[in-house]
Write an enzyme that holds these catalytic residues in place. Structure first.
Site, short mmCIF file in Angstrom:
data_model
loop_
_atom_site.label_atom_id
_atom_site.label_comp_id
_atom_site.label_asym_id
_atom_site.label_seq_id
_atom_site.Cartn_x
_atom_site.Cartn_y
_atom_site.Cartn_z
N THR A 1 72.18 59.82 21.15
CA THR A 1 71.83 59.04 22.34
C THR A 1 72.26 57.58 22.24
O THR A 1 72.21 56.85 23.22
CB THR A 1 70.32 59.11 22.63
N ARG B 1 59.84 52.87 19.60
CA ARG B 1 59.45 51.47 19.65
C ARG B 1 58.48 51.12 20.78
O ARG B 1 57.73 50.16 20.67
CB ARG B 1 60.70 50.60 19.71
N LYS C 1 57.56 62.05 13.49
CA LYS C 1 58.94 62.20 13.04
C LYS C 1 59.14 61.44 11.74
O LYS C 1 58.85 60.24 11.66
CB LYS C 1 59.92 61.65 14.09
N ASP D 1 63.66 64.77 10.65
CA ASP D 1 64.90 64.45 11.36
C ASP D 1 65.96 63.96 10.37
O ASP D 1 66.26 62.76 10.31
CB ASP D 1 64.62 63.39 12.43
N LEU D 2 66.55 64.89 9.62
CA LEU D 2 67.54 64.53 8.61
C LEU D 2 68.98 64.74 9.08
O LEU D 2 69.92 64.33 8.40
CB LEU D 2 67.29 65.34 7.33
N LYS D 3 69.16 65.39 10.23
CA LYS D 3 70.49 65.58 10.79
C LYS D 3 71.47 66.10 9.73
O LYS D 3 72.52 65.50 9.47
CB LYS D 3 71.01 64.29 11.42
N LEU D 4 71.14 67.22 9.13
CA LEU D 4 71.95 67.78 8.05
C LEU D 4 73.36 68.10 8.51
O LEU D 4 73.57 68.65 9.60
CB LEU D 4 71.28 69.05 7.50
N HIS D 5 74.32 67.76 7.67
CA HIS D 5 75.74 68.00 7.99
C HIS D 5 76.48 68.09 6.66
O HIS D 5 76.83 67.08 6.06
CB HIS D 5 76.28 66.86 8.85
N ASP D 6 76.70 69.32 6.19
CA ASP D 6 77.31 69.52 4.88
C ASP D 6 77.89 70.93 4.85
O ASP D 6 77.91 71.63 5.88
CB ASP D 6 76.27 69.33 3.78
N ILE D 7 78.34 71.37 3.69
CA ILE D 7 78.86 72.73 3.59
C ILE D 7 77.72 73.72 3.82
O ILE D 7 76.55 73.40 3.60
CB ILE D 7 79.55 72.98 2.23
N ALA E 1 76.36 76.32 2.34
CA ALA E 1 75.41 76.64 1.28
C ALA E 1 74.43 75.49 1.05
O ALA E 1 73.22 75.70 0.86
CB ALA E 1 76.15 76.96 -0.02
N ASP F 1 59.64 55.33 12.11
CA ASP F 1 60.85 54.63 11.66
C ASP F 1 60.44 53.34 10.95
O ASP F 1 60.68 52.23 11.44
CB ASP F 1 61.77 54.37 12.84
N GLN G 1 69.60 52.50 22.17
CA GLN G 1 69.79 53.77 22.85
C GLN G 1 70.55 53.53 24.15
O GLN G 1 70.16 52.68 24.95
CB GLN G 1 68.44 54.44 23.16
N ARG H 1 61.38 55.67 26.61
CA ARG H 1 60.83 54.32 26.71
C ARG H 1 59.80 54.28 27.84
O ARG H 1 60.01 54.89 28.90
CB ARG H 1 61.93 53.29 27.01
#
Length: 238
Positions: free
Chosen positions: A119, A212, A32, A59-65, A67, A10, A191, A182
């Site tokens: 989280t 961290r 990551k 870790d892109l956390k995809l959220h779309d249509i 296709a 990160d 978190q 942690r």
């Protein structure tokens, strides 16, 4: 079996990621790449990490249509990512499209993990966001994990405190990745639901994210060694 430890890169640039990995040493073999680094450096940073010999959790956390997410899964396979996240809240059609794209990509495809409840969220905050009077985190994570498995995903991301619930709601072999890890005595930061590496291992996490506690330590190599020693001191389970 003990969980696989993944170092969270990160940081805002590839150069900083490379310096961090150099400081940690060869034990940082699974990393990551999240939104901060990916949006700063683009797909080349994934290629750079795999060229170093690292496995990559993208870790892109995809959220779309459906296709669009399916095409992103195909692209991630081309980059050599080992794991890829998508949001379970994107719905069944989206998750099924992602799973179909993973299958079409063959052996190079990443395993797909569905993000359940972030989280960073408390139950009160989740209830506020979803317009409910209350939210039971365990019940919500279990419901979303069942849906993810039904749609063909390989596992989910959850807090360590929901791992047992996920195990009870899904089949053997369904994977669980837990952020919010942690070392004992470290602050939780942003978190809301955290645990130590040993706690995550005892509850059955397959992957843990070390952020961290390692990356912000004065001596990242020593902090990583401490985390791995904690994991290696645990009995091996089947």
């Amino acid at each position: 079996m003990r969980p696989t430890a993944i170092i969270a890169l990160d940081v805002p640039s590839r150069a900083e990621a490379e310096r961090l990995l150099d400081r940690i040493g060869p034990s940082a073999d699974y990393v990551k790449v999240g939104l901060q680094l990916f949006t700063a450096e683009g797909p080349d940073v994934v290629r750079a990490m795999t060229a170093r010999g690292c496995r990559v959790f993208l870790d892109l956390k995809l959220h779309d249509i459906p296709a669009t997410v399916a095409h992103a899964v195909t692209s991630a396979a081309g980059l050599g990512a080992d794991l890829l996240t998508i949001h379970t809240s994107g719905g069944a059609a989206m998750m099924r499209a992602a799973a179909k794209a993973r299958d079409a990509a063959g052996p190079s495809a990443p395993r797909l993990l569905g993000v359940t409840l972030l989280t960073s969220l408390t139950e009160r905050e989740a209830a506020e966001a979803w317009g409910r009077d209350s939210v039971d985190a365990g019940a919500e994570v279990a419901r979303l994990a069942r849906l993810a498995e039904e749609c063909g995903l390989d596992g989910v991301v959850s807090s360590v405190h929901e791992v047992t619930t996920v195990r009870g709601a899904t089949s053997d072999g369904f994977r669980v990745l837990t952020p919010g890890i942690r070392l004992a005595g470290d602050v939780a930061g942003d978190q809301a639901r955290v645990a130590t590496p040993a706690e995550a291992a005892r509850l059955g996490s397959d992957y843990i994210i070390l952020g961290r506690s390692i990356t912000a330590a004065a001596d990242p190599a020593a902090a990583m060694a401490r985390a791995l020693a904690e994991l290696n001191s645990l009995p091996v389970t089947a």
